[in-house]
Design a protein around this motif. Structure first.
Motif, short mmCIF file in Angstrom:
data_model
loop_
_atom_site.label_atom_id
_atom_site.label_comp_id
_atom_site.label_asym_id
_atom_site.label_seq_id
_atom_site.Cartn_x
_atom_site.Cartn_y
_atom_site.Cartn_z
N UNK A 165 -23.45 -20.96 -43.86
CA UNK A 165 -22.09 -20.49 -43.65
C UNK A 165 -21.17 -21.57 -44.22
N UNK A 166 -20.23 -21.17 -45.07
CA UNK A 166 -19.33 -22.09 -45.74
C UNK A 166 -17.89 -21.73 -45.38
N UNK A 167 -17.09 -22.73 -45.03
CA UNK A 167 -15.66 -22.54 -44.79
C UNK A 167 -14.92 -23.30 -45.89
N UNK A 168 -13.94 -22.62 -46.52
CA UNK A 168 -13.19 -23.23 -47.61
C UNK A 168 -11.80 -23.68 -47.14
N UNK A 214 -28.02 -20.58 -50.17
CA UNK A 214 -27.62 -21.64 -51.10
C UNK A 214 -28.70 -21.80 -52.16
N UNK A 215 -28.36 -21.48 -53.41
CA UNK A 215 -29.32 -21.60 -54.51
C UNK A 215 -29.30 -22.98 -55.14
N UNK A 216 -28.14 -23.61 -55.18
CA UNK A 216 -28.06 -24.91 -55.82
C UNK A 216 -26.69 -25.53 -55.68
N UNK A 217 -26.63 -26.80 -56.04
CA UNK A 217 -25.40 -27.58 -55.99
C UNK A 217 -25.44 -28.62 -57.10
N UNK A 218 -24.31 -29.23 -57.39
CA UNK A 218 -24.28 -30.29 -58.40
C UNK A 218 -23.59 -31.53 -57.85
N UNK A 219 -23.35 -32.51 -58.71
CA UNK A 219 -22.76 -33.78 -58.27
C UNK A 219 -21.34 -33.63 -57.74
N UNK A 270 -16.65 -27.30 -55.30
CA UNK A 270 -16.85 -28.36 -54.32
C UNK A 270 -15.55 -28.91 -53.74
N UNK A 271 -14.48 -28.93 -54.54
CA UNK A 271 -13.22 -29.46 -54.03
C UNK A 271 -12.51 -28.48 -53.10
N UNK A 272 -13.07 -27.29 -52.95
CA UNK A 272 -12.52 -26.28 -52.04
C UNK A 272 -13.31 -26.22 -50.73
N UNK A 273 -14.37 -26.99 -50.63
CA UNK A 273 -15.27 -26.97 -49.48
C UNK A 273 -14.70 -27.75 -48.30
N UNK A 274 -14.71 -27.14 -47.11
CA UNK A 274 -14.34 -27.84 -45.88
C UNK A 274 -15.59 -28.21 -45.11
N UNK A 275 -16.45 -27.21 -44.88
CA UNK A 275 -17.68 -27.47 -44.14
C UNK A 275 -18.76 -26.48 -44.55
N UNK A 276 -20.01 -26.89 -44.34
CA UNK A 276 -21.16 -26.04 -44.61
C UNK A 276 -22.18 -26.31 -43.53
N UNK A 277 -22.86 -25.26 -43.10
CA UNK A 277 -23.89 -25.42 -42.08
C UNK A 277 -24.95 -24.36 -42.22
#
Length: 94
Positions: free
Chosen positions: A13-16, A26-31, A62-69
């Motif tokens: 669950x992601x909150x922006x 979640x398939x993937x992420x980067x730096x 990523x700069x829009x991400x607040x939290x992920x769980x």
């Protein structure tokens, strides 16, 4: 290694920053902590219930991400989201 790496192939669950709530695998992420979610859906909470909008494969900056769980899939499937109510978030002011 990114702190998000252990969440890969998990239902999250992601909150922006604008208060949006996304659920997907979640398939993937980067730096930059940009994320790719599969089978993604947006959950819009209101005082009358929760609306679910399927999005498919979705990219979140990523700069829009607040939290992920990590989301418990069994508990999530048992929850009747149509009955979950919440007050809308106030408008964000910078």
């Amino acid at each position: 290694m990114s702190l998000i790496q252990p969440f890969i192939n998990q239902k999250v669950l992601v909150v922006t920053m604008d208060g949006r709530v996304y659920v997907g695998t979640l398939l993937g992420t980067d730096h930059s902590s940009n994320m790719i979610l599969d089978k993604c859906e947006e959950r819009v909470f209101s005082t009358t219930g929760t609306e679910i909008s399927p999005l498919g494969v979705y990219v979140i900056r990523g700069d829009n991400l607040v939290t992920i769980g990590i989301l418990d899939p069994e508990l999530d499937e048992q929850t009747d989201l149509a009955t979950v109510q919440a007050d809308p978030l106030p408008e964000l002011r910078y």
